[in-house]
Write a protein that holds these residues in place. Structure first.
Motif, PDB file in Angstrom:
ATOM      1  N   VAL A   1       0.844  -1.203   0.000  1.00  0.00           N
ATOM      2  CA  VAL A   1       0.000   0.000   0.000  1.00  0.00           C
ATOM      3  C   VAL A   1       0.876   1.249   0.000  1.00  0.00           C
TER       4      VAL A   1
ATOM      5  N   ARG B   1      -3.187   4.446  -7.773  1.00  0.00           N
ATOM      6  CA  ARG B   1      -4.080   4.459  -6.609  1.00  0.00           C
ATOM      7  C   ARG B   1      -5.331   5.299  -6.887  1.00  0.00           C
TER       8      ARG B   1
ATOM      9  N   ALA C   1      -1.586  -4.322  -2.726  1.00  0.00           N
ATOM     10  CA  ALA C   1      -1.939  -2.948  -2.375  1.00  0.00           C
ATOM     11  C   ALA C   1      -3.448  -2.731  -2.452  1.00  0.00           C
TER      12      ALA C   1
END
Length: 437
Positions: free
Chosen positions: A75, A83, A175
């Motif tokens: 992440v 993202r 992620a």
């Protein structure tokens, strides 16, 4: 691509099914291999999974259950641009999935007689995310978000270990799992992963799930068939399919790009064009010859387009094109037609329908808000794509009081006697008599 010429022929549904391009031999092989793998995982658990990781992924000694630290690292290292795109996809899929959750409905037959129809989420879901020839963070969104919207409280995610990541699950997949709050992740792939999710693996702390979902190759699709009956599954989302129906108004360049976009998934991908316009078919073929060598996965695309599962299908008219498409029941159907919006209503069998020149399959793969986990192999004739409904069970709650039961007691007894099941009737009449009678 080969040509299937149906002009001048009137074919029944059965005859159309016989001529649709399918890689039948590949599917048969996958079915037998996948069944063996699933059975071996059920017998030997983690040992089987580790042997498969070495054989298929080139990985040994990896952590099958992914540590929380790996997810947190992924992440933190996620590209901000990726993202932002994923967060947009999550928002859209969450909104569209919410529309798939039916409200509870009550039916009353009087003051003391009611049935409540409610939709209950399964307790535990297992989602599979492929990771062989490509990386599919979008599939994490497409699987996890509908399960969360449905109300599933426990979700396990499986994806293949990557040799170039020291046996870890691909960091982009990790992620997205982290963004969605998924902390139970396993580095295991293919048919073995499906078997492990279905049967559980005690040494890994992996409990069996109630429903397995997710796309994959033909082996993953076949593994779902092998575990059906032990757990629920979504449709068999195997090697990808695109069928494009086009007329003379269509842009052959865009059609070629869309065919290539799906062919780059896998050598077993299906790319089919159906048209009554021979000039358009020729123009698309010429565009494919120009585009295919220039694309990044040129060899893979070439193999998919040359396979028995891909073809240009020539038909006499729009009605035959509709009949062919509905018999084929493609995963992805694109309509490049002058009257595409009107025609869409007549195309009844497809995982998802993309209408017009500005709705490519790529849109559905990422940001349309629709789900890209869809039935393949003709299953769209009777099965739907993944959605919140995949993780829900319709459940009836029946509540009657004495007066409500009394109103139908004689009818129940009559039917019980007609079926030679008198105790069924006695179970009702006993409620209206004394125990001593």
């Amino acid at each position: 691509m080969r040509t299937i010429d149906l002009r001048g022929r009137t074919l029944s549904t059965a005859e159309l099914l016989a001529v649709v391009p399918r890689a039948a031999e590949a599917l048969q092989t996958a079915a037998s291999v996948a069944a063996e793998i699933v059975a071996d995982v059920r017998r030997r658990g983690e040992d089987s999974l580790r042997e498969q990781a070495e054989r298929f992924d080139g990985v040994t000694g990896h952590e099958v259950r992914v540590p929380a630290a790996h997810i947190a690292e992924a992440v933190a290292g996620l590209d901000p641009r990726v993202r932002a795109a994923l967060e947009q996809a999550i928002e859209r899929v969450r909104s569209a999935s919410a529309a798939q959750v039916p409200p509870a409905r009550e039916t009353r037959f009087g003051s003391g007689a009611r049935i409540l129809q409610r939709w209950q989420p399964v307790s535990r879901a297992g989602v599979y995310i492929p990771g062989g020839k490509a990386v599919y963070p979008s599939s994490v969104v497409m699987n996890v978000v509908p399960a969360q919207v449905a109300g599933v409280s426990r979700i396990a995610l499986a994806s293949p270990p990557q040799a170039d990541q020291a046996g870890r699950v691909h960091p982009t997949i990790l992620a997205v799992a982290g963004l969605l709050g998924i902390d139970e992740v396993y580095a295991m792939g293919g048919a073995g992963a499906i078997g492990a999710l279905a049967s559980g693996v005690a040494s890994l702390g992996l409990d069996p799930v109630d429903v397995v979902s997710g796309p994959g190759n033909n082996f993953v699709a076949a593994a779902k068939r092998a575990v059906a009956g032990f757990v629920g599954t979504d449709s068999e989302a195997g090697a990808t399919e695109i069928l494009i129906v086009a007329d003379e108004s269509a842009d052959p360049r865009l059609i070629a790009y869309d065919l290539v976009s799906q062919a780059e998934h896998d050598e077993q991908a299906s790319a089919v064009l159906v048209t009554a316009s021979a000039p358009l078919a020729d123009a698309v073929t010429a565009e494919l010859q120009r585009i295919q060598p220039l694309t990044r996965h040129a060899e893979r695309v070439a193999a998919a387009l040359a396979g028995e599962q891909s073809a240009v299908v020539l038909v006499d008219d729009a009605a035959t094109a509709e009949a062919f498409s509905n018999a084929y029941a493609p995963e992805h159907l694109e309509l490049h037609l002058a009257d595409a919006s009107e025609a869409a209503a007549r195309y009844t069998s497809a995982g998802a329908i993309f209408v017009g020149g500005y709705a490519p399959v790529s849109l559905g793969d990422y940001l349309a808000g629709s789900n890209h986990v869809l039935p393949t192999g003709g299953q769209a004739r009777y099965a739907s794509g993944l959605g919140a409904h995949t993780f829900l069970r319709p459940q009836q709650v029946i509540e009657y009081d004495r007066d409500g039961l009394a109103e139908v007691a004689d009818a129940i007894v009559a039917l019980a006697d007609a079926e030679a099941l008198p105790a069924h009737g006695e179970a009702v009449t006993a409620r209206f008599s004394n125990a001593a009678e």
